[in-house]
Structure formats: structure tokens, C-alpha cells
Scaffold this active site. Structure first.
Site, short mmCIF file in Angstrom:
data_model
loop_
_atom_site.label_atom_id
_atom_site.label_comp_id
_atom_site.label_asym_id
_atom_site.label_seq_id
_atom_site.Cartn_x
_atom_site.Cartn_y
_atom_site.Cartn_z
N GLY A 54 -1.79 13.06 -40.37
CA GLY A 54 -2.72 13.93 -39.65
C GLY A 54 -3.35 15.01 -40.49
O GLY A 54 -3.83 14.79 -41.61
N PHE A 76 9.43 14.80 -43.57
CA PHE A 76 10.70 14.19 -43.20
C PHE A 76 10.39 12.81 -42.65
O PHE A 76 10.09 12.65 -41.47
CB PHE A 76 11.41 15.06 -42.16
CG PHE A 76 12.89 14.81 -42.05
CD1 PHE A 76 13.60 14.17 -43.05
CD2 PHE A 76 13.58 15.23 -40.92
CE1 PHE A 76 14.97 13.95 -42.96
CE2 PHE A 76 14.95 15.03 -40.81
CZ PHE A 76 15.65 14.40 -41.82
N ASP A 113 14.29 17.80 -44.51
CA ASP A 113 14.06 18.66 -43.36
C ASP A 113 13.43 19.97 -43.80
O ASP A 113 14.10 20.84 -44.38
CB ASP A 113 15.39 18.91 -42.65
CG ASP A 113 15.25 19.80 -41.42
OD1 ASP A 113 14.10 20.16 -41.06
OD2 ASP A 113 16.28 20.13 -40.82
N ALA A 114 12.14 20.14 -43.54
CA ALA A 114 11.42 21.33 -43.99
C ALA A 114 11.93 22.60 -43.33
O ALA A 114 11.66 23.71 -43.82
CB ALA A 114 9.92 21.17 -43.73
N ALA A 142 4.80 19.30 -37.15
CA ALA A 142 4.84 18.93 -35.73
C ALA A 142 6.15 18.20 -35.51
O ALA A 142 6.33 17.06 -35.95
CB ALA A 142 3.66 18.04 -35.37
N TYR A 227 -4.28 24.08 -31.79
CA TYR A 227 -5.35 23.57 -30.92
C TYR A 227 -5.33 24.38 -29.64
O TYR A 227 -4.25 24.71 -29.12
CB TYR A 227 -5.13 22.08 -30.60
CG TYR A 227 -6.13 21.52 -29.61
CD1 TYR A 227 -7.44 21.28 -30.00
CD2 TYR A 227 -5.77 21.27 -28.29
CE1 TYR A 227 -8.37 20.79 -29.09
CE2 TYR A 227 -6.69 20.78 -27.38
CZ TYR A 227 -7.99 20.54 -27.78
OH TYR A 227 -8.91 20.07 -26.88
N TYR A 237 -2.05 22.87 -23.09
CA TYR A 237 -2.03 23.43 -24.45
C TYR A 237 -2.02 24.95 -24.40
O TYR A 237 -0.99 25.59 -24.47
CB TYR A 237 -3.24 22.92 -25.26
CG TYR A 237 -2.98 21.67 -26.03
CD1 TYR A 237 -2.32 21.70 -27.25
CD2 TYR A 237 -3.42 20.43 -25.56
CE1 TYR A 237 -2.09 20.54 -27.98
CE2 TYR A 237 -3.18 19.27 -26.28
CZ TYR A 237 -2.53 19.33 -27.49
OH TYR A 237 -2.30 18.18 -28.20
N THR A 274 -3.28 11.97 -32.83
CA THR A 274 -2.10 12.09 -33.67
C THR A 274 -0.91 11.55 -32.89
O THR A 274 -1.00 11.32 -31.68
CB THR A 274 -1.81 13.56 -34.05
OG1 THR A 274 -1.48 14.30 -32.86
CG2 THR A 274 -3.01 14.20 -34.74
#
Length: 394
Positions: A54, A76, A113-114, A142, A227, A237, A274
Site C-alpha cells: 500500500g 512483519f 514486529d515494528a 496498519a 484517511y 472512519y 488495501t
């Protein structure tokens, strides 16, 4: 192995390595065809947190091929085995590294794993060794869950409205049937969990870690993506649990600007297909209608077109497009009043019987499959190939 798409609802459980590589190559070709000479400055050393699919992948491609920047990407993703395909992001990242290395561009990747302290430590080691410091940090994660690196507690995000239940039209992408669906309102714990996962807490932890390690360039730019949408999508959202998390991004950006010597901005992007957006009840139908209207208007964009404009018209522009909250905005074509009026008119009228006539469902479906490397021109999907690819991730 002959690899065909295995789709269940909004999930595709496999991916095609050759198709993913071609998808990456086409995005690279697009960026190479664009003019970046009018930019006000340029990134030299870029860290992309969430770099495999994405907008994160598009950010990395734009930085590398638009400006020649060194890039370090974190993600990841699931590697392939002899009998099982890897994830699309795994193939995307392997293809990007292979092509960028061939083209003489520095690129390194960390598959882990960030959210963890370990990923931050590994990234800092690579930056010190190969870059010295980073002058741009893209935060594009995400994830449905996050484990707090200090407490060990795991939080789960929710895709729910806030305040009241929300009833809307929803498209079943398997059956192509449009029906009404009611999504119950998030409770306080679900809202809090969503903020912990999708808000700015981890973004701030990254900037803090980079700053303390002295690998954050003076005046570095950092962006986090969001978004907002308009009437049809805001209830799921902007006015929803995700929206509360995104509000936290705004607060975080202000805090980062005050505490560190950085230019931190939230960047508002348009609706695209996405893996995450496909899971939100309103989005498949909204996107199908939006695609048809924007294509007819000649304003349709995907991730790579959006990121090219974000870099050239906002991040590295003398006159960036910002809103009253100092966010960068490249969603303006989607949110034109006349565009939203057209989408809303179709939304009110569309039924299962008129889906393909009043919307670009086929275009939406093609974009969805493209995420996983399927349906891309020039790829032989009847070929017997290995699901394993060469990679050198850290």
C-alpha cells in the site's frame, strides 16, 4: 506450484511472487517517468515503518526512485515455504530489494514486529552502520493488534462507530449482493484499544528512540498517514474508533514538533483498495462507485500516484497543501463537492442488480486481486513456479 487466488470475503490467503514483482516493477516505472526536479529539497536517508504494501511501499518506491534516497524498510511479513506461498508484502519487499540493488540504490529491510523494542534497536544499528542518520521517517503501519513493548499487554483495534450503532449499505464481494448491515457502536475499551494500536503512541516511541540514539537528522521530516473521508465514509472512519485513533495522531504530531527538532505531519490520503480498507463494511461499495466516477473525471489515483503528489506537492514543496490542522492533504480530488455529490447519488440508487452498471466493481475487484499479485498483464498464471524467492532481510 501453480498459484491461483484463494479468496474468502475480504481476505486473499495466498499471493503470486511473479505477479507481486511485476506490480512493484510497474510502480517503479511510474515513478521513474515522473519529474521531481521542482522539489524543494529531497530525502537522502529514509526509514519507512510499514514498508511492504500500500502507501508504505509506495512511499519507499517514491523516495528511492524519485529522489535516489537510501531506504530502510520495516515490516512483519510471512515468508514462503516449499508448499505455501509467502504473503504479498513479503514478495513485494523481496522484489523491491532485488530491483533497487540492481539499480545501485541502497536498501535494507527488517522483517519483524515494528512495535517491539527489538525492531527499533535493529533499525538503529543499521542506520548507524550505513546511513549515519535519517532525514525522513514514514510511519505507515496498519495492524489489528499491538503488544506494548514495556508492559507486554496486547491491544486489539476495532472498526466500529462511536456513540451510536451505524446502519449502512454493504457489498458482499463474494456474492455481489448489496444489503444493509448494522455495526454496533464501540465501547470505551474498544476505543481505547484502537487508539493504542492505531494512534500515535508507537510513532512517538520511534522518534524518541531515533533521537536518543542520535540517528535522527536535525529538522528531519516525519509523516503518518490517515484517511478522513466525507458523508458516506466518515461514520466508519472519521467519526469512528479509527477516527479516535487518528485524532491521536494529530495530538502526537504536535507533541513531536514541540519536543524534538522535527517537522511532523499527519498526511491525509484518498481512499484506495488495501487489505485494511477491504475489511470495513462501507468501503468496497464506496470504492466501486468512487472508482467509476473518478475514472470518468480523469482523476482516479492509486497509492503510487498519491505518494508522488504527496512528496512533490506537500512534503518537498515551497507551497504545501495543508488544512487548518496543519495536515498535508492530497485527498482533495476525492472530496470535491461535485465528486461526492455524484457518489452519493449513485449510492442512494444502486442495488445488487445494478452494481456492475452503476459502479466499477470489476475495477475494484481487479485492484483487490492486484494487491496479491493476481490479474496483472504479462504474468503467466498457468506456469508451474516455486513459491520461494531470494531475499536478504535482516
Amino acid at each position: 506450484m501453480i498459484i491461483k487466488p484463494k479468496v474468502r470475503g475480504f481476505i486473499c490467503t495466498n499471493a503470486h511472487p511473479v505477479g507481486c514483482a511485476e506490480n512493484v516493477a510497474q510502480q517503479i516505472d511510474y515513478i521513474k517517468s515522473q519529474d521531481f526536479s521542482a522539489s524543494n529539497g529531497q530525502p537522502k536517508n529514509v526509514l519507512v515503518i510499514g514498508a511492504s504494501t500500500g502507501y508504505g511501499l509506495a512511499s519507499r518506491i517514491t523516495a528511492a526512485y524519485g529522489y535516489g534516497a537510501k531506504t530502510l524498510g520495516l515490516f512483519f511479513e510471512k515468508p514462503a515455504t516449499e508448499k505455501r506461498t509467502g504473503s504479498a508484502g513479503y514478495y513485494n519487499s523481496a522484489a523491491f530489494e532485488k530491483q533497487a540493488t540492481k539499480d545501485g540504490l541502497y536498501c535494507k529491510s527488517i522483517n519483524g514486529d515494528a512495535f517491539s523494542n527489538d525492531a527499533k534497536d535493529r533499525a538503529i544499528e543499521l542506520i548507524k552502520a550505513d546511513m549515519g542518520s535519517v532525514d525522513m521517517v514514514v510511519y505507515s503501519l496498519a495492524s489489528p493488534r499491538r503488544t506494548d513493548p514495556e508492559t507486554g499487554e496486547t491491544y486489539v483495534s476495532s472498526l466500529k462507530p462511536v456513540g451510536n450503532d451505524y446502519t449502512t449499505k454493504s457489498l458482499n464481494t463474494d456474492t455481489k449482493v448489496i444489503s444493509e448491515v448494522t455495526v454496533e457502536a464501540a465501547n470505551d475499551d474498544e476505543i481505547a484499544g484502537t487508539i493504542k494500536v492505531m494512534g500515535g503512541e508507537d510513532w512517538a516511541l520511534w522518534i524518541d528512540a531515533l533521537s536518543k540514539a542520535d540517528v535522527l537528522s536535525k529538522g528531519a521530516k516525519t509523516v503518518a498517514y490517515t484517511y478522513i473521508g466525507d458523508k458516506l465514509t466518515k461514520p466508519m472512519y472519521g467519526d469512528a474508533s479509527i477516527g479516535k485513533a487518528k485524532e491521536h495522531l494529530d495530538v502526537t504530531a504536535a507533541a513531536l514538533n514541540e519536543q524534538y527538532n522535527v517537522d511532523a505531519r499527519v498526511s491525509v490520503l484518498k481512499a484506495v483498495v488495501t487489505q485494511a480498507s477491504s475489511a470495513i463494511p462501507v468501503m468496497p461499495l464506496y470504492l466501486s462507485i468512487l472508482f467509476k466516477e473518478m475514472k470518468q473525471a480523469g482523476t482516479h489515483e492509486g497509492c503510487i500516484e498519491q505518494l508522488r503528489r504527496l512528496f512533490t506537492e506537500c512534503i518537498y514543496s515551497d507551497t504545501p497543501r495543508v488544512d487548518s490542522d496543519s495536515r498535508f492533504r492530497v485527498d482533495e480530488l476525492e472530496l470535491l463537492p461535485e465528486m461526492q455529490a455524484k457518489v452519493e447519488a449513485v449510492w442512494d440508487e444502486i442495488t445488487s442488480d445494478s452494481l456492475t452498471q452503476l459502479s466499477d466493481y470489476d475495477g475494484y475487484r481487479a485492484e483487490f486481486l492486484r494487491l496479491f499479485g493476481f490479474g496483472i498483464e504479462g504474468v503467466n498464471y498457468d506456469a508451474d513456479i516455486s513459491p520461494q524467492v531470494e531475499e536478504c532481510f535482516s
